[in-house]
Design a protein around this motif. Structure first.
Motif, PDB file in Angstrom:
ATOM      1  N   GLN A   1      48.121   0.154 -47.711  1.00  0.00           N
ATOM      2  CA  GLN A   1      49.506   0.551 -48.302  1.00  0.00           C
ATOM      3  C   GLN A   1      50.652  -0.483 -47.784  1.00  0.00           C
ATOM      4  OE1 GLN A   1      48.325   4.268 -46.587  1.00  0.00           O
ATOM      5  NE2 GLN A   1      49.702   5.311 -48.249  1.00  0.00           N
ATOM      6  N   ARG A   2      51.563  -0.709 -48.513  1.00  0.00           N
ATOM      7  CA  ARG A   2      52.653  -1.872 -48.106  1.00  0.00           C
ATOM      8  C   ARG A   2      53.355  -1.375 -46.790  1.00  0.00           C
ATOM      9  NH1 ARG A   2      57.735  -2.398 -49.052  1.00  0.00           N
ATOM     10  NH2 ARG A   2      58.597  -4.692 -48.672  1.00  0.00           N
ATOM     11  N   ASP A   3      53.770   0.017 -46.754  1.00  0.00           N
ATOM     12  CA  ASP A   3      54.717   0.230 -45.885  1.00  0.00           C
ATOM     13  C   ASP A   3      54.245   0.823 -44.525  1.00  0.00           C
ATOM     14  OD1 ASP A   3      57.128  -0.536 -46.723  1.00  0.00           O
ATOM     15  OD2 ASP A   3      57.200   1.327 -48.195  1.00  0.00           O
ATOM     16  N   TRP A   4      52.699   1.160 -44.690  1.00  0.00           N
ATOM     17  CA  TRP A   4      51.935   1.953 -43.596  1.00  0.00           C
ATOM     18  C   TRP A   4      51.159   0.828 -42.815  1.00  0.00           C
ATOM     19  CZ3 TRP A   4      53.350   6.749 -42.004  1.00  0.00           C
ATOM     20  CH2 TRP A   4      54.101   7.504 -42.729  1.00  0.00           C
ATOM     21  N   PHE A   5      50.871   1.229 -41.363  1.00  0.00           N
ATOM     22  CA  PHE A   5      50.246   0.357 -40.484  1.00  0.00           C
ATOM     23  C   PHE A   5      49.429   1.436 -39.723  1.00  0.00           C
ATOM     24  CE2 PHE A   5      53.612  -2.296 -41.835  1.00  0.00           C
ATOM     25  CZ  PHE A   5      53.265  -3.583 -41.839  1.00  0.00           C
ATOM     26  N   ASP A   6      48.032   1.058 -39.365  1.00  0.00           N
ATOM     27  CA  ASP A   6      47.307   1.548 -38.532  1.00  0.00           C
ATOM     28  C   ASP A   6      47.936   1.493 -37.159  1.00  0.00           C
ATOM     29  OD1 ASP A   6      45.622   2.666 -40.357  1.00  0.00           O
ATOM     30  OD2 ASP A   6      43.970   1.083 -40.112  1.00  0.00           O
ATOM     31  N   LEU A   7      47.941   2.802 -36.458  1.00  0.00           N
ATOM     32  CA  LEU A   7      48.638   2.638 -35.036  1.00  0.00           C
ATOM     33  C   LEU A   7      47.588   2.990 -34.101  1.00  0.00           C
ATOM     34  CD1 LEU A   7      51.187   2.792 -33.349  1.00  0.00           C
ATOM     35  CD2 LEU A   7      51.162   5.258 -33.728  1.00  0.00           C
ATOM     36  N   GLY A   8      47.306   1.720 -33.391  1.00  0.00           N
ATOM     37  CA  GLY A   8      46.218   1.910 -32.378  1.00  0.00           C
ATOM     38  C   GLY A   8      46.970   2.260 -30.903  1.00  0.00           C
ATOM     39  N   ILE A   9      46.302   3.143 -30.187  1.00  0.00           N
ATOM     40  CA  ILE A   9      46.619   3.725 -28.946  1.00  0.00           C
ATOM     41  C   ILE A   9      45.549   3.725 -28.071  1.00  0.00           C
ATOM     42  CG2 ILE A   9      47.457   5.569 -27.542  1.00  0.00           C
ATOM     43  CD1 ILE A   9      49.661   5.053 -29.547  1.00  0.00           C
ATOM     44  N   GLN A  10      45.421   2.925 -26.893  1.00  0.00           N
ATOM     45  CA  GLN A  10      44.389   2.906 -26.003  1.00  0.00           C
ATOM     46  C   GLN A  10      44.714   3.271 -24.612  1.00  0.00           C
ATOM     47  OE1 GLN A  10      42.860  -0.989 -27.156  1.00  0.00           O
ATOM     48  NE2 GLN A  10      40.900  -0.240 -27.863  1.00  0.00           N
ATOM     49  N   ILE A  11      44.190   3.905 -23.771  1.00  0.00           N
ATOM     50  CA  ILE A  11      44.312   4.135 -22.363  1.00  0.00           C
ATOM     51  C   ILE A  11      43.280   3.706 -21.653  1.00  0.00           C
ATOM     52  CG2 ILE A  11      44.711   5.965 -20.884  1.00  0.00           C
ATOM     53  CD1 ILE A  11      45.777   7.706 -23.197  1.00  0.00           C
ATOM     54  N   SER A  12      43.648   3.103 -20.375  1.00  0.00           N
ATOM     55  CA  SER A  12      42.662   2.382 -19.712  1.00  0.00           C
ATOM     56  C   SER A  12      42.926   2.781 -18.543  1.00  0.00           C
ATOM     57  CB  SER A  12      42.250   0.929 -19.868  1.00  0.00           C
ATOM     58  OG  SER A  12      43.728   0.301 -19.615  1.00  0.00           O
ATOM     59  N   LEU A  13      41.806   2.982 -17.391  1.00  0.00           N
ATOM     60  CA  LEU A  13      42.153   3.184 -15.953  1.00  0.00           C
ATOM     61  C   LEU A  13      41.249   2.159 -14.859  1.00  0.00           C
ATOM     62  CD1 LEU A  13      43.799   5.073 -13.955  1.00  0.00           C
ATOM     63  CD2 LEU A  13      41.780   6.105 -13.685  1.00  0.00           C
ATOM     64  N   GLU A  14      41.671   1.367 -14.362  1.00  0.00           N
ATOM     65  CA  GLU A  14      40.944   0.367 -13.489  1.00  0.00           C
ATOM     66  C   GLU A  14      40.000  -0.445 -14.221  1.00  0.00           C
ATOM     67  OE1 GLU A  14      39.069   3.152 -10.708  1.00  0.00           O
ATOM     68  OE2 GLU A  14      40.752   3.320  -9.334  1.00  0.00           O
ATOM     69  N   GLY A  15      40.582  -0.898 -15.369  1.00  0.00           N
ATOM     70  CA  GLY A  15      40.081  -1.660 -16.441  1.00  0.00           C
ATOM     71  C   GLY A  15      39.026  -1.053 -17.231  1.00  0.00           C
ATOM     72  N   GLN A  16      38.924   0.338 -16.993  1.00  0.00           N
ATOM     73  CA  GLN A  16      37.831   1.142 -17.859  1.00  0.00           C
ATOM     74  C   GLN A  16      38.725   1.964 -19.034  1.00  0.00           C
ATOM     75  OE1 GLN A  16      34.414   0.868 -17.129  1.00  0.00           O
ATOM     76  NE2 GLN A  16      35.053  -0.752 -16.110  1.00  0.00           N
ATOM     77  N   PRO A  17      38.157   1.752 -20.141  1.00  0.00           N
ATOM     78  CA  PRO A  17      38.475   2.738 -21.404  1.00  0.00           C
ATOM     79  C   PRO A  17      38.480   4.296 -21.261  1.00  0.00           C
ATOM     80  CG  PRO A  17      36.569   1.705 -21.886  1.00  0.00           C
ATOM     81  CD  PRO A  17      36.735   1.142 -20.761  1.00  0.00           C
ATOM     82  N   VAL A  18      39.619   4.988 -21.218  1.00  0.00           N
ATOM     83  CA  VAL A  18      39.525   6.278 -21.103  1.00  0.00           C
ATOM     84  C   VAL A  18      39.750   6.812 -22.565  1.00  0.00           C
ATOM     85  CG1 VAL A  18      40.773   8.148 -20.219  1.00  0.00           C
ATOM     86  CG2 VAL A  18      40.581   6.033 -18.933  1.00  0.00           C
ATOM     87  N   SER A  19      38.854   7.902 -22.924  1.00  0.00           N
ATOM     88  CA  SER A  19      38.959   8.422 -24.336  1.00  0.00           C
ATOM     89  C   SER A  19      40.282   9.165 -24.791  1.00  0.00           C
ATOM     90  CB  SER A  19      38.083   9.794 -24.299  1.00  0.00           C
ATOM     91  OG  SER A  19      38.219  10.296 -25.423  1.00  0.00           O
ATOM     92  N   PHE A  20      40.917   8.486 -25.487  1.00  0.00           N
ATOM     93  CA  PHE A  20      42.266   8.834 -25.920  1.00  0.00           C
ATOM     94  C   PHE A  20      42.327  10.230 -26.206  1.00  0.00           C
ATOM     95  CE2 PHE A  20      45.193   8.994 -29.762  1.00  0.00           C
ATOM     96  CZ  PHE A  20      46.264   8.738 -29.118  1.00  0.00           C
ATOM     97  N   ALA A  21      41.304  10.825 -27.061  1.00  0.00           N
ATOM     98  CA  ALA A  21      41.132  12.049 -27.770  1.00  0.00           C
ATOM     99  C   ALA A  21      41.000  13.055 -26.365  1.00  0.00           C
ATOM    100  CB  ALA A  21      40.110  12.383 -28.408  1.00  0.00           C
ATOM    101  N   ALA A  22      40.241  12.790 -25.321  1.00  0.00           N
ATOM    102  CA  ALA A  22      39.857  13.642 -24.191  1.00  0.00           C
ATOM    103  C   ALA A  22      41.317  13.871 -23.378  1.00  0.00           C
ATOM    104  CB  ALA A  22      39.043  12.925 -23.485  1.00  0.00           C
ATOM    105  N   VAL A  23      42.163  12.881 -23.246  1.00  0.00           N
ATOM    106  CA  VAL A  23      43.329  13.214 -22.738  1.00  0.00           C
ATOM    107  C   VAL A  23      44.118  13.959 -23.182  1.00  0.00           C
ATOM    108  CG1 VAL A  23      45.440  11.828 -21.980  1.00  0.00           C
ATOM    109  CG2 VAL A  23      43.304  10.534 -21.509  1.00  0.00           C
ATOM    110  N   PHE A  24      44.277  14.008 -24.586  1.00  0.00           N
ATOM    111  CA  PHE A  24      45.064  14.868 -25.573  1.00  0.00           C
ATOM    112  C   PHE A  24      44.650  16.089 -25.253  1.00  0.00           C
ATOM    113  CE2 PHE A  24      48.348  12.688 -28.322  1.00  0.00           C
ATOM    114  CZ  PHE A  24      48.608  11.624 -27.601  1.00  0.00           C
ATOM    115  N   SER A  25      43.464  16.346 -25.406  1.00  0.00           N
ATOM    116  CA  SER A  25      42.798  17.562 -25.170  1.00  0.00           C
ATOM    117  C   SER A  25      43.222  18.396 -23.867  1.00  0.00           C
ATOM    118  CB  SER A  25      41.013  17.756 -25.663  1.00  0.00           C
ATOM    119  OG  SER A  25      40.887  17.261 -26.629  1.00  0.00           O
TER     120      SER A  25
END
Length: 629
Positions: free
Chosen positions: A55-79
């Motif tokens: 879609q011309r006007d829309w972009f996927d928005l990526g959000i990542q959270i990390s702690l001490e170099g390790q990925p943290v589940s974005f969904a878990a933080v929100f919950s």
């Protein structure tokens, strides 16, 4: 027996076990290794990115959270945030505090982005029009990757100093500094296929800024960016050198023709004055070889299919408050017309309520806000009903990148002073008696209808209008009362006597053509020359030119017919004979004369009848002005 997990295990191991061990008579046995719980030494890192979609006007928005170099589940933080938890535990045994302002803000921004998506279960997306939302997200984290189209369009809007198209040599005007800024902003939006609202105060040269853009687009032969894969602005000539379509109120179409001839004589103009069926002309021929096609809202609506079948470089909606009702046919046509670039020009983007503003933005920046229902719940109700300042501030931040608003105060050095004064008119005893008699009668009638306002809206409105006319002149509602002198006419003519003698010229506005007729009769009696314009005037341009080039000291104008599209700097006095509950309409009337080109001080008099409905109208108008401000 109990089984614990997650944060409960942490609380039990770190807080409860040590205390149990200290209790006399309690023995604690542990089996297996106790997890090595520890508080993380650093705060979580948020990174965001955009990725192009189909879609011309829309972009996927990526959000990542990390702690001490390790990925943290974005969904878990929100919950966890939604559940009101204060800590988050990772599988490694490290934990960190969730009670961080930036995480709460991130959650609010993501909820807002979700709120604005039609499909809430789809991947998280952001529109190019939501530059303000992106700006706040970017301040919370590291901007990781951005699609090129996103970076060029949104980055330029947020960073200021936008670079648009070169100033066209074909423009026959020297732009003032603020007009040049407006041109740069407009041409930047155009290059990137973003729409906007040019909402400068009346009289600051919005038309010339738009004409500068049209000249620049033609000179550069560049169409708005059409790529969805992140390419730069298109540098190919716009297909078939597509024209711009300008839609304006009927009374302003001639003004656009005249202004184009004056400021952009190199542009070929086609003004459409009647339906294609009535003129018997072929739409393609009528609009052939044009750089600008100018038509009215009524004709645009009636002949929509003919306009929709043609390719346009852009759509310009002048006096765009004409499409403020999102349920009207004109709004739907403007929303549907296939044009990559759409511009709304209006000094009054909001006249009565925030839904009118939603309507304009949904045409020019369709990805900025969600559906009208969700906008009403998210912004309108909190702001208008509850006075929610936080939501109002957020709304202002969201619209700022796509709206250019300059007030006269900001460019006041280019304009002479304007003084405004309310003339309180005390009704003479006979006039007052007639008003009070009718007031009691109408009040009793309305009290019986108030239980179902919607059903009785028209009857109630009739009563209000009747009281407004009575404030002006009793004979407007009952010719047999012509013996009762109009207090307002007496006050007006006291003022006119002096200013005509001193060589001043005045515009006199009223919403009621019947009352303008009474003023006209008095002017004839007093041998004062005048010009007259209302909605029924056919030779409008001739009448305007007669006043501009003649010596008549007075110009009578009905508010509806003369509230916009007129440039009358020859006058330096304005009289508003009856207040109107739409402050924008009044302001537009005043700005027929207080605009660029005026060399003298402008005096504005509002005549308000004391102890009448007119005082209530003034109070309602003040509340609307506050919301607009």
């Amino acid at each position: 027996s109990a089984e614990l997990s997650g944060l409960d295990t942490l609380a039990f191991t770190e807080e409860l076990l040590p205390r149990l061990r200290e209790v006399p008579g309690v023995s604690v046995d542990t089996a297996g290794e106790i997890a090595d719980y520890r508080e993380a030494e650093e705060a979580p890192v948020v990174s965001i990115s955009t990725k192009a979609t189909e879609q011309r006007d829309w972009f996927d928005l990526g959000i990542q959270i990390s702690l001490e170099g390790q990925p943290v589940s974005f969904a878990a933080v929100f919950s966890a945030l939604a559940a009101g938890q204060t800590k988050m535990l990772l599988p490694s045994g490290a934990y960190f505090s969730l009670d961080l302002p930036e995480l709460h803000q991130l959650r609010a921004l993501i909820e807002e982005a979700r709120e604005l998506q039609d499909n809430k279960d789809a991947p998280l997306q952001i529109s190019r029009f939501q530059a303000g939302l992106w700006d706040e997200l970017a301040q919370l984290g590291i901007v990781d990757q951005q699609a090129t189209a996103w970076r060029e369009a949104v980055g330029g809007l947020l960073e200021g100093g936008v670079k648009g198209l070169p100033l066209p040599a074909t423009l026959n005007a020297e732009l003032r500094p603020y007009q040049l800024e407006g041109f740069n902003w407009l041409s930047f939006l155009y290059r990137h296929g973003l729409g906007g609202v040019l909402a400068d105060d009346m009289g600051l040269g919005k038309t010339v800024q738009a004409l500068a853009l049209i000249c620049a687009a033609k000179d550069a032969a560049v169409g708005p960016e059409a790529a969805s894969d992140g390419g730069a602005a298109a540098t190919e000539p716009a297909p078939g050198a597509a024209p711009f379509l300008v839609v304006a109120p009927t009374s302003v179409v001639g003004n656009w023709e005249a202004e184009t001839a004056r400021f952009a004589p190199g542009l070929t103009v086609r003004a459409i004055g009647e339906t294609f069926a009535k003129s018997g002309s072929d739409p393609a021929e009528a609009m052939a070889d044009a750089d600008i096609v100018i038509t009215s809202y009524a004709l645009f609506r009636i002949d929509y299919e003919a306009y929709a079948s043609k390719e346009w470089a852009g759509l310009v909606l002048d006096e765009a408050q004409f499409v403020k009702n999102h349920q009207s046919k004109a709004y739907q046509c403007a929303r549907k017309l296939p044009a990559v670039f759409k511009l709304a020009i209006t000094g009054t983007p909001l006249e009565n309520n925030l839904m009118e503003f939603w309507a304009l933005t949904s045409i020019v920046a369709p990805g900025l806000f969600s559906s009208p229902k969700r906008f009403a719940e998210y912004y309108q109700k909190p702001v208008e009903k509850n006075g929610d300042k936080a939501q109002l501030d957020k709304l202002r931040r969201r619209v700022r990148p796509l709206m250019m608003r300059r007030t006269k105060e900001q460019v006041i050095h280019d304009l002479p002073p304007k003084q405004e004064q309310i003339l309180e008119v005390v009704l003479n005893p006979r006039h007052q008696k007639v008003y009070q008699t009718h007031l009691q009668r109408e009040r009793q009638k309305i009290l019986g209808l108030i239980d179902d306002v919607n059903k009785n809206r028209f009857t109630i409105f009739q009563s209000l209008t009747l009281l407004r006319q009575l404030s002006l002149d009793p004979s407007l509602i009952d010719p047999s009362l012509s013996g009762v002198r109009s207090s307002k006419l007496d006050v007006l003519f006291e003022q006119l006597e002096d200013l005509v003698a001193e060589g001043h010229r005045a515009l006199i506005f009223s919403q009621f053509t019947g009352f303008l007729g009474k003023v006209r009769e008095r002017l004839v009696e007093e041998n004062i020359e005048f010009c007259y314009l209302d909605g029924g005037t056919r030779n409008r341009t001739d009448v305007v030119n007669e006043f501009k080039n003649g010596a008549a000291p007075v110009f009578l104008i009905s508010l509806k017919a003369g509230g916009f599209g007129l440039n009358l700097t020859e006058a330096d006095y304005v009289f508003l004979l009856d207040p109107w509950w739409n402050p924008a309409s009044e302001a537009q009337a005043v700005d027929r004369t207080h605009r660029i080109g005026q060399a003298r001080n402008v005096m504005v008099y509002r005549l308000v009848a004391k102890d009448t409905i007119e005082e209530k109208v003034m109070a309602l108008k003040a509340r609307k002005s506050q919301l607009f401000a």
